[in-house]
Design a protein around this motif. Structure first.
Motif, PDB file in Angstrom:
ATOM      1  N   LEU A   1       2.923  -0.089   3.548  1.00 40.95           N
ATOM      2  CA  LEU A   1       2.900  -1.823   3.361  1.00 40.95           C
ATOM      3  C   LEU A   1       3.829  -2.241   2.372  1.00 40.95           C
ATOM      4  N   ASP A   2       4.802  -3.152   2.637  1.00 41.28           N
ATOM      5  CA  ASP A   2       5.734  -3.610   1.654  1.00 41.28           C
ATOM      6  C   ASP A   2       5.467  -5.083   1.526  1.00 41.28           C
TER       7      ASP A   2
ATOM      8  N   GLY B   1       5.787  -1.562   8.333  1.00 42.74           N
ATOM      9  CA  GLY B   1       5.446  -1.723   6.891  1.00 42.74           C
ATOM     10  C   GLY B   1       5.715  -3.315   6.568  1.00 42.74           C
ATOM     11  N   GLN B   2       6.557  -4.041   6.968  1.00 39.22           N
ATOM     12  CA  GLN B   2       7.137  -5.321   6.751  1.00 39.22           C
ATOM     13  C   GLN B   2       6.857  -6.391   7.826  1.00 39.22           C
ATOM     14  N   ILE B   3       6.724  -7.598   7.274  1.00 41.44           N
ATOM     15  CA  ILE B   3       6.512  -8.846   8.250  1.00 41.44           C
ATOM     16  C   ILE B   3       7.886  -9.138   8.565  1.00 41.44           C
ATOM     17  N   MET B   4       8.090  -9.215  10.028  1.00 41.22           N
ATOM     18  CA  MET B   4       9.519  -9.502  10.114  1.00 41.22           C
ATOM     19  C   MET B   4       9.830 -10.959  10.585  1.00 41.22           C
ATOM     20  N   GLU B   5       8.535 -11.542  11.145  1.00 38.73           N
ATOM     21  CA  GLU B   5       8.512 -12.827  11.561  1.00 38.73           C
ATOM     22  C   GLU B   5       7.221 -13.137  11.441  1.00 38.73           C
ATOM     23  N   ASN B   6       7.039 -14.411  11.474  1.00 38.64           N
ATOM     24  CA  ASN B   6       5.605 -15.108  11.078  1.00 38.64           C
ATOM     25  C   ASN B   6       5.664 -16.715  11.512  1.00 38.64           C
ATOM     26  N   ALA B   7       5.355 -17.056  12.470  1.00 35.61           N
ATOM     27  CA  ALA B   7       5.305 -18.508  13.053  1.00 35.61           C
ATOM     28  C   ALA B   7       4.567 -18.775  14.057  1.00 35.61           C
ATOM     29  N   GLU B   8       4.570 -20.061  14.482  1.00 39.16           N
ATOM     30  CA  GLU B   8       3.384 -20.353  15.614  1.00 39.16           C
ATOM     31  C   GLU B   8       3.985 -19.856  16.763  1.00 39.16           C
TER      32      GLU B   8
ATOM     33  N   VAL C   1       0.887  -1.295   0.082  1.00 38.25           N
ATOM     34  CA  VAL C   1      -0.004  -0.073  -0.031  1.00 38.25           C
ATOM     35  C   VAL C   1       0.931   1.175  -0.059  1.00 38.25           C
ATOM     36  N   GLU C   2       0.509   2.164  -0.898  1.00 36.77           N
ATOM     37  CA  GLU C   2       1.313   3.499  -1.079  1.00 36.77           C
ATOM     38  C   GLU C   2       0.286   4.482  -0.951  1.00 36.77           C
ATOM     39  N   PHE C   3       1.132   5.734  -0.266  1.00 33.73           N
ATOM     40  CA  PHE C   3       0.352   6.778  -0.312  1.00 33.73           C
ATOM     41  C   PHE C   3       1.114   8.202  -0.922  1.00 33.73           C
ATOM     42  N   GLU C   4       0.372   8.858  -1.606  1.00 31.75           N
ATOM     43  CA  GLU C   4       0.717  10.001  -2.430  1.00 31.75           C
ATOM     44  C   GLU C   4       0.980  11.116  -1.120  1.00 31.75           C
ATOM     45  N   THR C   5       2.142  11.483  -0.966  1.00 36.20           N
ATOM     46  CA  THR C   5       2.526  12.686  -0.212  1.00 36.20           C
ATOM     47  C   THR C   5       2.871  13.852  -0.762  1.00 36.20           C
ATOM     48  N   HIS C   6       3.254  15.061  -0.256  1.00 34.58           N
ATOM     49  CA  HIS C   6       3.875  16.126  -0.969  1.00 34.58           C
ATOM     50  C   HIS C   6       5.103  15.900  -0.914  1.00 34.58           C
TER      51      HIS C   6
ATOM     52  N   ALA D   1      -6.894   7.864  -1.286  1.00 43.30           N
ATOM     53  CA  ALA D   1      -5.690   8.271  -1.641  1.00 43.30           C
ATOM     54  C   ALA D   1      -4.555   7.381  -1.884  1.00 43.30           C
ATOM     55  N   ALA D   2      -4.927   6.027  -1.136  1.00 42.52           N
ATOM     56  CA  ALA D   2      -3.984   5.092  -1.128  1.00 42.52           C
ATOM     57  C   ALA D   2      -3.946   4.232  -2.472  1.00 42.52           C
ATOM     58  N   HIS D   3      -2.734   3.563  -2.891  1.00 37.02           N
ATOM     59  CA  HIS D   3      -2.626   2.799  -3.871  1.00 37.02           C
ATOM     60  C   HIS D   3      -2.536   1.404  -3.318  1.00 37.02           C
ATOM     61  N   LEU D   4      -3.352   0.624  -3.758  1.00 40.62           N
ATOM     62  CA  LEU D   4      -3.078  -0.862  -3.254  1.00 40.62           C
ATOM     63  C   LEU D   4      -2.630  -1.783  -4.606  1.00 40.62           C
ATOM     64  N   THR D   5      -1.416  -2.586  -4.124  1.00 42.20           N
ATOM     65  CA  THR D   5      -1.172  -3.466  -5.171  1.00 42.20           C
ATOM     66  C   THR D   5      -0.989  -4.787  -4.493  1.00 42.20           C
TER      67      THR D   5
END
Lengths: 334, 318, 298
Positions: A23-24, A230-237, A11-16, A60-64
């Motif tokens: 979100l990356d 904005g990133q997942i650092m760890e994803n586990a049980e 997710v990206e936002f356009e700012t000045h 305003a958000a760009h979602l890909t």
């Protein structure tokens, strides 16, 4: 089939100051009926992720994304109108402050029946009956008289129960709870979490619990996803993460919470990461934790990938901690 | 040794109507405690427990309806106005939300200098030096003086607020939920800073918090409040190892990490009983207490002293 | 002690720099500001710019149309009126009157309003109640009508018109200042300042006033344009500036019989009022946007 399957959501936002990526490339999988915890500090993008899944991002958000598949349906392939309807039928969300999520000008009953009408319950008598059922299901006693009350006449915990009642009105397959208890007192917190878990079990409803409180997740979730900038650092049980986190950030988060029995007169200090979370438009080069990481090395100027570690889960780090790594030492200056 | 800060039977009652006499709300009802130098008293309670109101009495923003506040052994409401001010200088406050506690349009150097300007005769060079020293003590740098509050992160703002609190060399700092507006990783920094300062400057803290983990970590004594009343008060070991009040146990079992440290009876009170309890003048916790009996409704329990642990309950638990 | 600066320093503009940056981005406000600066310069250096004395009558040049028309004369750029006075000079001198008088009016109104508002904001009970009810009474009557009534009571003339318009403008200041103070008083930093030992006066000047300045500045700009219109209106009705004073409203009223014979004599002062008020309002809009507290926060 997965209940929720997200691949490379950005997710990206356009700012000045130019484009800012909040979100990356977030990827997530979730089974039906699973309880997933998302932990992160402010600015980690955890709430943004929830809004993105619910289709509630501001224009305003760009979602890909490669795909966001909810209950087997790829949301990216739907038109905005179709998407809205589909999400409303399959997922719902509750927020931190129930007081601000409810309209103060209308009674609980009016707001509930309105939700029911949107979900196709047209008959007046049916609406009322269903509203009472819902309030009863979320543990509100004397539901019939509550219908005529306004949000300000109820306590914070009650209002959050009403929010949950509205959220389960459509019998969603997925419920996202974004810091559902942060604004509430501890005793009420416990009740709300208990209620959410009960609904998760009895209705086989997938639950995403977004919070900054690790202790809350330890008992309730099967998987935990740790986010930072904005990133997942760890994803586990959950078990693996609590027993032996492999990412330095997760380790640091766990170590910065006081543990049971660590008392003042023992002269202990908590471990703390240096500095603060970087502003999203001034991210460091390479690993986003880099400048704050106690284990940072030369290679950390290159962005690490989210890699699978055997018997554990996904970790985004060049130098993941070994299994059963010791707790960070608490440093005392004097 | 005399306590640096003490309260005796402190009460604060608010009139619901401004103009005519009517219903009263007891924000604080009979609070007594003593705080020794270099120690930390943690106050725990839910919203509406009166803990913030108590903080406001202790620093002198509000005047109690009755009861005594003793600073350095002196009953401050027996003192002249001037003496009163001198004594309140020894008790400073740190707020929950650091950003709102700093004047947004004032450079922080100026904000920090303000208490010195008002309360001391120091010349401007000495004031500047003290401001820089205070900033260094809280882990910031002297160059930061000409910045505005919004240029700092939340954690840094709270550091500035702490610098402002210590600049008059107080004996006690009253901190009202100083961590709850901060991120987890920053909370630990501030907590450590407060503990470092306590050792270096022999500060005493009144630390108000709803986070039991933090309270166990920092406190020497713990006071549990409910609806303005003291429920339980004791050393941190006593409160966390053998809580005697049902309310303390309710709090502990509601917090995930403490859920299994104590046991509590599971019992849902009947609607009728709760209504009666709410209307009565008995124990304030009776309507939620799983151990409640008829006597709890009829009679307000006295605070009893069990080996230095004070409990306001008819049936203290073992 | 641990060092907490890890990220490179981002230069952050100061309060007024940030404000100016936002204001500059507001195109209409900038246009208004440019016009306003021209008008103010015109007023300041009036005697140097004006080609003639505003009251001097040129008997050989009655009702000469503006210079760009067929029968116009370059010497009288905007033409002359029925007594042969140079209109351009009268407008320029009139701007001194209009702007100067409005300035005085706004200063009086703002000073009184801030004082009363501060008293109302910092006290409770009877004093506050009393001040507010009086302001309500003033607000209940349309401002121009009230100004007329006041002038009718204390007599026509410039000084009286100034008082009248100033009185009419006071309530707005009182309300804004009081509301802003009440809002700020509840904030922690004011409590913190009280704990520092600041008394009520110091609290107001050091802590509260800088923070209520933004709405106050906007109010000043609004009051300024109201003052110009009201003074001109009183002049037009013959209750304010008296002829041969070249006050815009007065010029307008004197020449209104000439609307068919010499329309330029009526249009020019009207246009002057319009442009001035318009540019002040545009600047006010820009100020309001640029000073918006929501944006100044981060």
């Amino acid at each position: 089939m997965k209940l929720l399957h997200i691949e490379n959501l950005s997710v990206e936002f356009e700012t000045h100051k130019g484009r800012v990526k909040v979100l990356d490339k977030v990827s997530l999988r979730m089974d039906p009926g699973e309880v997933l915890g998302i932990v992160g500090e402010s600015g980690s993008g955890k709430s943004m992720l929830a809004l993105a899944v619910m289709g509630l991002l501001s224009p305003a958000a760009h979602l890909t994304a490669d795909f966001i598949s909810l209950n087997g349906q790829d949301l990216m392939k739907l038109t905005p109108e179709q998407r809205q309807v589909f999400i409303a039928q399959n997922a719902s969300i509750i927020f931190q402050e129930p007081q601000t999520s409810l309209n103060p000008c209308f009674t609980i009953g009016t707001q509930l029946t309105e939700t029911l009408e949107l979900h196709g319950v047209r008959q007046r008598s049916k609406q009322k009956q269903r509203a009472i059922e819902l309030l009863d299901a979320v543990g509100i006693n004397d539901p019939e008289s509550r219908l005529d009350q306004y949000p300000h006449q109820l306590s914070g915990g009650m209002n959050q129960r009403v929010m949950i009642a509205m959220a389960i009105a459509a019998e969603p397959k997925l419920m996202i709870a974004d810091e559902p208890t942060t604004a509430l007192d501890v005793t009420i917190q416990a009740q709300i979490i208990e209620l959410l878990l009960e609904l998760n079990k009895t209705r086989n409803m997938g639950l995403i619990l977004i919070t900054h409180d690790f202790a809350l997740l330890s008992e309730s979730t099967q998987r935990v996803c740790v986010m930072y900038s904005g990133q997942i650092m760890e994803n586990a049980e959950t078990e693996n993460i609590l027993a032996s986190p492999r990412h330095p950030y997760t380790r640091a988060l766990l170590d910065s919470i006081p543990h049971i029995g660590e008392r003042h007169h023992m002269g202990q200090r908590l471990f703390s990461l240096k500095g603060t979370i970087p502003a999203i438009d001034h991210l460091p080069v390479g690993c986003r934790l880099g400048p704050r990481c106690p284990r940072a090395a030369k290679e950390c100027v290159k962005s690490p990938r989210l890699d699978y570690i055997e018997n554990h889960g996904l970790v985004r780090c060049h130098f993941p901690l070994p299994k059963n790594h010791q707790q960070n030492k608490t440093e005392i200056d004097s | 040794m005399t306590a640096v800060l003490a309260a005796e039977n402190l009460r604060k009652v608010f009139q619901v109507h401004q103009w005519r006499k009517g219903k009263e709300i007891k924000a604080i009802d009979g609070i007594t405690f003593e705080l020794q130098q270099g120690k930390t008293l943690a106050i725990v309670g839910e919203s509406g427990s009166g803990k913030s109101s108590l903080a406001r009495q202790l620093v002198g923003i509000e005047t109690p309806t009755s009861g005594k506040i003793l600073i350095d052994g002196e009953d401050i409401y027996q003192l002249s106005r001037h003496e009163q001010r001198n004594h309140f200088k020894k008790v400073r406050m740190v707020f929950q939300n650091p950003y709102s506690s700093l004047n947004p349009h004032s450079r922080i150097g100026k904000t920090l200098e303000e208490p010195l300007k008002i309360n001391t005769q120091f010349d401007s060079t000495k004031r500047k030096r003290l401001v820089e020293e205070a900033l260094q003590k809280v882990g910031l740098r002297a160059e930061h003086t000409n910045r505005f509050p919004h240029m700092f992160s939340g954690g840094q703002q709270q550091r500035i607020a702490i610098a402002r609190a210590i600049i008059l060399q107080p004996k006690v700092i009253v901190a009202d939920e100083p961590l709850s507006a901060l991120d987890v990783s920053v909370q630990a920094q501030i907590l450590n800073l407060m503990m470092d300062l306590q050792e270096d400057l022999q500060l005493s803290y009144v630390f108000i918090s709803h986070d039991l983990g933090v309270v166990e970590h920092i406190a020497d004594q713990v006071m549990v409040m409910y609806r303005g009343q003291l429920m339980e008060y004791g050393e941190v070991d006593q409160i966390f190892d053998s809580p005697k009040h049902p309310y303390t146990r309710t709090l502990l079992t509601s917090t995930p990490s403490y859920r299994h440290t104590v046991s509590i009876k599971k019992r849902r009170l009947s609607q009728e009983f709760r209504k009666k309890a709410n209307a009565s003048n008995g124990c304030v916790f009776a309507s939620r207490c799983p151990y409640a009996e008829e006597q709890c409704i009829e009679q307000q329990p006295k605070t009893r002293n069990l080996h230095g642990q004070r409990v306001t309950c008819h049936w203290p638990l073992d | 002690m641990n060092e907490i600066k890890i990220y490179r320093d981002i230069p952050v503009p100061g309060r007024w720099q940030a404000f100016w940056k936002r204001f500059r981005a507001h195109k209409a406000a900038m246009a208004g500001l440019i016009f306003l600066v021209i008008i103010v310069l015109m007023a300041l250096f009036g005697p140097l710019i004006a080609p003639h004395d505003p009251t001097q009558q040129f008997a050989d040049a009655l009702r000469i149309p503006p210079a760009w028309t067929d029968s116009g004369v370059n010497e009288y750029l905007l033409g002359t009126d029925d007594l042969g006075r140079d209109l351009l000079s009268r407008i320029i001198y009139g701007s001194r009157l209009s702007l100067g008088l409005s300035g005085i009016v706004v200063i009086i109104a703002a000073a009184a309003g801030i004082l009363l508002g501060a008293i109302a904001g910092l006290t409770r009970g009877f004093v506050e109640f009393f001040i507010l009810r009086i302001m309500d009474v003033i607000l209940a009557v349309p401002s121009l009508l009230l100004a007329i009534v006041i002038v009718a009571i204390i007599g026509p003339g410039l000084p009286n018109a100034i008082y009248a318009v100033a009185i009419v403008l006071i309530p707005h200041f009182v309300r804004i200042v009081r509301a802003a103070i009440k809002e700020e008083m509840a904030k922690d930093y004011v409590v913190a300042a009280r704990l520092d030992g600041a008394g009520p006066v110091r609290l107001f000047t050091h802590s509260i006033f800088p923070n209520i300045l933004p709405p106050l500045i906007v109010q000043v700009s609004l009051a300024f344009s109201t003052a110009i219109i009201d003074i001109a209106a009183l002049g037009f009705l013959g209750l304010g500036a008296q002829p041969p004073n070249p006050e815009w409203g007065t010029i307008l009223s004197q020449s209104r019989d000439l609307i068919q014979l010499a329309p330029w004599v009526v249009t020019t002062p009207g246009l002057a009022i319009l442009i001035t008020v318009l540019s002040i309002n545009l600047v006010g809009d820009g100020l309001r946007d640029a000073l918006d507290p929501k944006e100044t926060r981060s």
